[in-house]
Motif scaffolding. Sequence first.
Motif, PDB file in Angstrom:
ATOM      1  N   TYR B  25       0.826  -1.204   0.000  1.00 27.77           N
ATOM      2  CA  TYR B  25       0.000   0.000   0.000  1.00 27.77           C
ATOM      3  C   TYR B  25       0.858   1.250   0.000  1.00 27.77           C
ATOM      4  CZ  TYR B  25      -4.556  -2.021   1.105  1.00 27.77           C
ATOM      5  OH  TYR B  25      -5.741  -2.695   1.062  1.00 27.77           O
ATOM      6  N   TYR B  29       1.205   4.071  -2.843  1.00 24.72           N
ATOM      7  CA  TYR B  29       0.751   5.416  -2.496  1.00 24.72           C
ATOM      8  C   TYR B  29       1.874   6.417  -2.698  1.00 24.72           C
ATOM      9  CZ  TYR B  29      -1.793   9.155  -0.276  1.00 24.72           C
ATOM     10  OH  TYR B  29      -2.431  10.331  -0.058  1.00 24.72           O
ATOM     11  N   LYS B  33       0.145   8.254  -5.344  1.00 23.87           N
ATOM     12  CA  LYS B  33      -0.837   8.922  -4.475  1.00 23.87           C
ATOM     13  C   LYS B  33      -2.220   8.275  -4.637  1.00 23.87           C
ATOM     14  CE  LYS B  33       2.243  11.906  -3.165  1.00 23.87           C
ATOM     15  NZ  LYS B  33       3.310  10.950  -3.549  1.00 23.87           N
ATOM     16  N   ILE B  35      -4.659   4.968  -3.287  1.00 21.53           N
ATOM     17  CA  ILE B  35      -4.845   3.807  -2.420  1.00 21.53           C
ATOM     18  C   ILE B  35      -5.238   2.654  -3.318  1.00 21.53           C
ATOM     19  CG2 ILE B  35      -6.171   2.799  -0.561  1.00 21.53           C
ATOM     20  CD1 ILE B  35      -6.559   5.534   0.560  1.00 21.53           C
ATOM     21  N   PHE B 244      -3.872  -1.486   5.527  1.00 18.37           N
ATOM     22  CA  PHE B 244      -3.982  -0.073   5.182  1.00 18.37           C
ATOM     23  C   PHE B 244      -3.897   0.784   6.441  1.00 18.37           C
ATOM     24  CE2 PHE B 244      -6.641   3.682   4.876  1.00 18.37           C
ATOM     25  CZ  PHE B 244      -5.964   4.364   3.893  1.00 18.37           C
ATOM     26  N   VAL B 248      -1.233   3.718   7.277  1.00  9.72           N
ATOM     27  CA  VAL B 248      -1.580   5.076   7.696  1.00  9.72           C
ATOM     28  C   VAL B 248      -0.942   5.381   9.044  1.00  9.72           C
ATOM     29  CG1 VAL B 248      -3.482   6.571   8.391  1.00  9.72           C
ATOM     30  CG2 VAL B 248      -3.715   5.130   6.404  1.00  9.72           C
ATOM     31  N   ILE B 252       1.596   7.066   5.618  1.00  4.86           N
ATOM     32  CA  ILE B 252       1.487   6.419   4.309  1.00  4.86           C
ATOM     33  C   ILE B 252       2.490   7.037   3.345  1.00  4.86           C
ATOM     34  CG2 ILE B 252      -0.400   7.874   3.414  1.00  4.86           C
ATOM     35  CD1 ILE B 252      -1.497   4.918   2.541  1.00  4.86           C
TER      36      ILE B 252
END
Lengths: 328, 309
Positions: B25, B29, B33, B35, B244, B248, B252
């Motif tokens: 992820y 990202y 950028k 998800i 995820f 975060v 991220i």
Amino acid sequence: MRAPGLALRSLLPFLLGLPALLALQGSLSDFWASVLITAGVNVILAVSLNVVNGFTGQFSIGHAGFMAVGAYTAAKITLAAAGWAPAGLPPRLADGAVFLLALLAGMVTAALAGLLVGMPSLRLRGDYLAIVTLGFNEIIRVIIENTAFLGRATGLSGLPRRTTFAWAWMGVIATVVMARRLLGSTHGRALLAIREDEVAAEAMGVDTTGYKVKAFVVSSAFAGLAGGLLVHLIQLCTPRTFTFVKSIEVVVMVVLGGLGSVTGSAVAAFGLTLALEGLREVQEYRMVAYSLLLIVLMLTRPTGLFGTREAWDWLPRLPWRRRPEEGA
Amino acid sequence: MTEFLQHLVNGLSVGTIYALIALGYTMVYGVLKLINFAHGDVYMVGAFSGYYIAHALGAGDRPTLPKALAVFVGSMVVCGALGAAIERFAYRPLRARPRLTALITAIGVSFLLEYGFQLPSFGLTTQPFPPGPTPRFFPQPFARVSWSLGGVELSNYDVVSFAVAFGFMLLLQLVVYRTRFGRAMRAVSFDAQVAGLMGINVNRVIAGTFVLGSVLASVAALLVAGSRPTINPLMGLMPGLKAFVAAVFGGIGNVPGAMVGGLVLGLAEEYVAGYLLSSYRDAIAFAILIVVLLVRPEGLFGRVRAEKV
């Protein structure tokens, strides 16, 4: 003269709609009544999700979670009031009053859930909301399946059948009027500004987080209404009704109809419901078809059927209709 | 104390899995950028491709080390190819469009994998494909040996999975910080346009990032499927969501952050579920996410970037 005009425009659809719906209700067969109620519930879901995904440009994919909150609240209230018959009130009227109260309570609790989910995730950019709402959808299911009060995995059964054609479509009218009135208001303009350019909107003094949360709360409330209506049609309230399959179904309706178009999502919701009714035998391909539809739409026509236009934009301009400001 | 240590062992073994998925992820990202919603489902495909390869080799009946390795490598190749294909056909055409478009496509890809695998099977192969919604049993790659160290249960599966996961994380650190590709990846993540002007093939770097992330996801899937052998087409959903959250939590876009986030999340889940609320295990990650978003939305190691107009 403006205020009475506005009030009239908000109330007129209800005043005209109720007798028309009641008249139509008598002539519907049971099958068509239930298909049209389902279609109405889906229209409510799609139009209310459009407030967040279309007007505001955020992306929620957990609409079914808020539906579940509203549905369980409403179901609990009608079950608790099952044997209740106040003296002096005809039973049908009492039932109607309880049902209305239950639906409103469902909207309030769903709105609270929306506030709880929206407050942290809407401070950031749209993609966080997507994953938080997906998570919320799952968490709601876990909580329901672990709570004896809500009937765990088997859910609540034996609900009275209260949702009639007129009830469901009055809900549709309420949702569409809400969306229309919202879009024409200061709030709506702020939401569109956020969708077009969040940084610019903030620079112009729009309280972006505040407006996003408000839009999300309103949208959740109407999801709760749809949930309340749905469980009083199928007379059963289980966590299986509100999985993310349902959420994605609503997302597909909104995207297909056009992000930002009230009529678009209403037409798409209505059309998809009828199409699904005709394709009952191939149920297992439904989700695959949905996901392919999403991908192909995004690759070839990301605006959906209507884009951000409304059906009435194509009507010939009547002399007494004011031209709406450009860019709406 | 034994209970505490047992939770530590379990938490670390879950946490390394989350960390491996979270890396995918966070890297995607970083460069796009975006998800990558389908990442959890790439993990699921990893488990299933391992399952089919194992059955094709007959690894379930007479497990040997070469067969286990073949399953491992084969599944990594399948997942890497899948990741590259998803990037090429679903995300690359949309790169210039609004971000929402790519996000919707990602959701579409995720559901296509989840429900495509639940379709009734064609019946052409000995092992039915697609597998359908019923859970399947992943063949054991080697015999399970459990030890009890002062009351703490520890199996050779825990040890192998921990070692493999850490090995791959170290390898990734090397790739990201010590190779030309890694440097290009960090440059693209910093500013894709400028990186392109400096002669970096941005398309190739982004595709490579997807391959890398998907390979790590398949490693995670095989480690999980080896020790908890039921696999089904929706198995990627929850680990994907939690990974995820881990990404975060660590910030991220930040590679070491994803590893730390995964371990912390695994431990937090294990301890809270073990001592306080066992039936709400799946809700814990969500609570952590909300707290992180409220208190420190840029994550543990993330940097705040001013949004430019």
